[in-house]
Each structure stands twice: as C-alpha cells, then as structure tokens.
Design a protein around this motif. Structure first.
Motif, PDB file in Angstrom:
ATOM      1  N   LYS A 222       0.825  -1.214   0.000  1.00 22.08           N
ATOM      2  CA  LYS A 222       0.000   0.000   0.000  1.00 22.08           C
ATOM      3  C   LYS A 222       0.854   1.257   0.000  1.00 22.08           C
ATOM      4  O   LYS A 222       0.600   2.204  -0.751  1.00 22.08           O
TER       5      LYS A 222
ATOM      6  N   PHE B 265      -7.282  -4.212  -3.112  1.00 19.73           N
ATOM      7  CA  PHE B 265      -8.515  -4.835  -3.624  1.00 19.73           C
ATOM      8  C   PHE B 265      -8.447  -6.337  -3.836  1.00 19.73           C
ATOM      9  O   PHE B 265      -9.472  -7.001  -3.810  1.00 19.73           O
ATOM     10  N   ALA B 266      -7.279  -6.894  -4.117  1.00 16.68           N
ATOM     11  CA  ALA B 266      -7.208  -8.318  -4.452  1.00 16.68           C
ATOM     12  C   ALA B 266      -7.257  -9.190  -3.210  1.00 16.68           C
ATOM     13  O   ALA B 266      -7.000  -8.807  -2.112  1.00 16.68           O
TER      14      ALA B 266
ATOM     15  N   GLY C  76      -1.286  -1.186  -6.118  1.00 15.25           N
ATOM     16  CA  GLY C  76      -2.490  -0.710  -5.431  1.00 15.25           C
ATOM     17  C   GLY C  76      -3.618  -1.706  -5.540  1.00 15.25           C
ATOM     18  O   GLY C  76      -4.301  -2.006  -4.550  1.00 15.25           O
ATOM     19  N   TYR C  77      -3.822  -2.234  -6.724  1.00 13.23           N
ATOM     20  CA  TYR C  77      -4.875  -3.240  -6.900  1.00 13.23           C
ATOM     21  C   TYR C  77      -4.602  -4.462  -6.024  1.00 13.23           C
ATOM     22  O   TYR C  77      -5.484  -4.934  -5.307  1.00 13.23           O
ATOM     23  N   LEU C  78      -3.369  -4.957  -6.099  1.00 16.31           N
ATOM     24  CA  LEU C  78      -3.017  -6.158  -5.325  1.00 16.31           C
ATOM     25  C   LEU C  78      -3.060  -5.910  -3.809  1.00 16.31           C
ATOM     26  O   LEU C  78      -3.350  -6.822  -3.040  1.00 16.31           O
TER      27      LEU C  78
ATOM     28  N   MET D 250      -0.371   1.320  -9.901  1.00 12.11           N
ATOM     29  CA  MET D 250      -1.740   0.810 -10.064  1.00 12.11           C
ATOM     30  C   MET D 250      -1.797  -0.692  -9.805  1.00 12.11           C
ATOM     31  O   MET D 250      -2.720  -1.176  -9.139  1.00 12.11           O
ATOM     32  N   LEU D 251      -0.818  -1.422 -10.321  1.00 14.23           N
ATOM     33  CA  LEU D 251      -0.784  -2.870 -10.097  1.00 14.23           C
ATOM     34  C   LEU D 251      -0.631  -3.172  -8.610  1.00 14.23           C
ATOM     35  O   LEU D 251      -1.383  -3.979  -8.037  1.00 14.23           O
TER      36      LEU D 251
END
Length: 127
Positions: A10, A126-127, A121-123, A118-119
């Motif tokens: 994060k 959100f993942a 952040g997503y992982l 972005m990758l």
C-alpha cells in the motif's frame, strides 16, 4: 496474505502513483531539477542516497518474501531502492548522468511508476 506485504504494498503503491503523476504533471520542474543536480551538489546526492538506502533497507529487513506477485514486487522495489541508494554513494556520476532532464524520459518514467503503482495498489487494496 502476509500483513507486512500488504502494508509495504500500500505504501509503495501510493508513493509510485504520487511520484508518477508528479513526473507527468510537473515535467518542466523535474527536468530543470535533474539538469541542475550534478556531482557538484555533493550534499544533495548524499542525502538522496541515504533516503534510498533507508527505504530499501527498511523494506528488506522487514520483508524479503517471494510467495505472491505482490510480495515479489515489494521485495524487488526494496532491492531497487538499495541498489539506487548505493549507486548514489559509489558511482554518483553514473546515477546523475542519465537524468539530463529530457521531458520524454521523465514522462516515460512517470507512466511506468503509475503502471507499477496501479498494479501494486490493486493487489494491496482490492485483491
């Protein structure tokens, strides 16, 4: 997933996004800054190396994990920060030489930072 991985993921995602956007939005400022940063500004070079080393060592001392895509990204960024920080101390002329202030290079680096951010952040979120 491991809590340090999510925490570092994060933090690094937010850093990468912020820095990437800055390189694109304020390209003239960063181009001028990199043109002025040279071997003669030893204090700034030393401080930049120190900051990179603190970030990299902080990550690697607490996180040297390879068990998920996010963990790999976090660990690789830690390694990158250590290498970059050591390079500021050992070969400052090589670290500063590529930063000749070319706007397209800064925009490309900004886009890469945003993509990685972005990758991550997503992982991380959100993942």
């Amino acid at each position: 997933m491991d809590t340090p991985t999510l925490m570092f993921g994060k933090i690094l995602a937010l850093y990468m996004l912020t820095a990437g956007i800055a390189f694109i939005v304020a390209t003239p400022f960063y181009a001028d800054l990199t043109r002025k940063a040279d071997k003669s500004d030893a204090v700034a070079v030393n401080i930049s190396g120190m900051v990179h080393l603190f970030i990299g060592f902080g990550i690697l001392v607490n996180h040297f994990v390879w068990d998920s895509p996010l963990a790999v990204l976090v660990t690789l960024l830690g390694i990158f920060f250590v290498i970059r920080g050591a390079a500021y101390y050992w070969v400052p002329q090589l670290v500063l030489r590529p930063s000749e202030g070319r706007a397209s290079g800064l925009r490309g680096m900004g886009a890469a930072f945003i993509g990685i951010g972005m990758l991550m952040g997503y992982l991380s979120f959100f993942a």
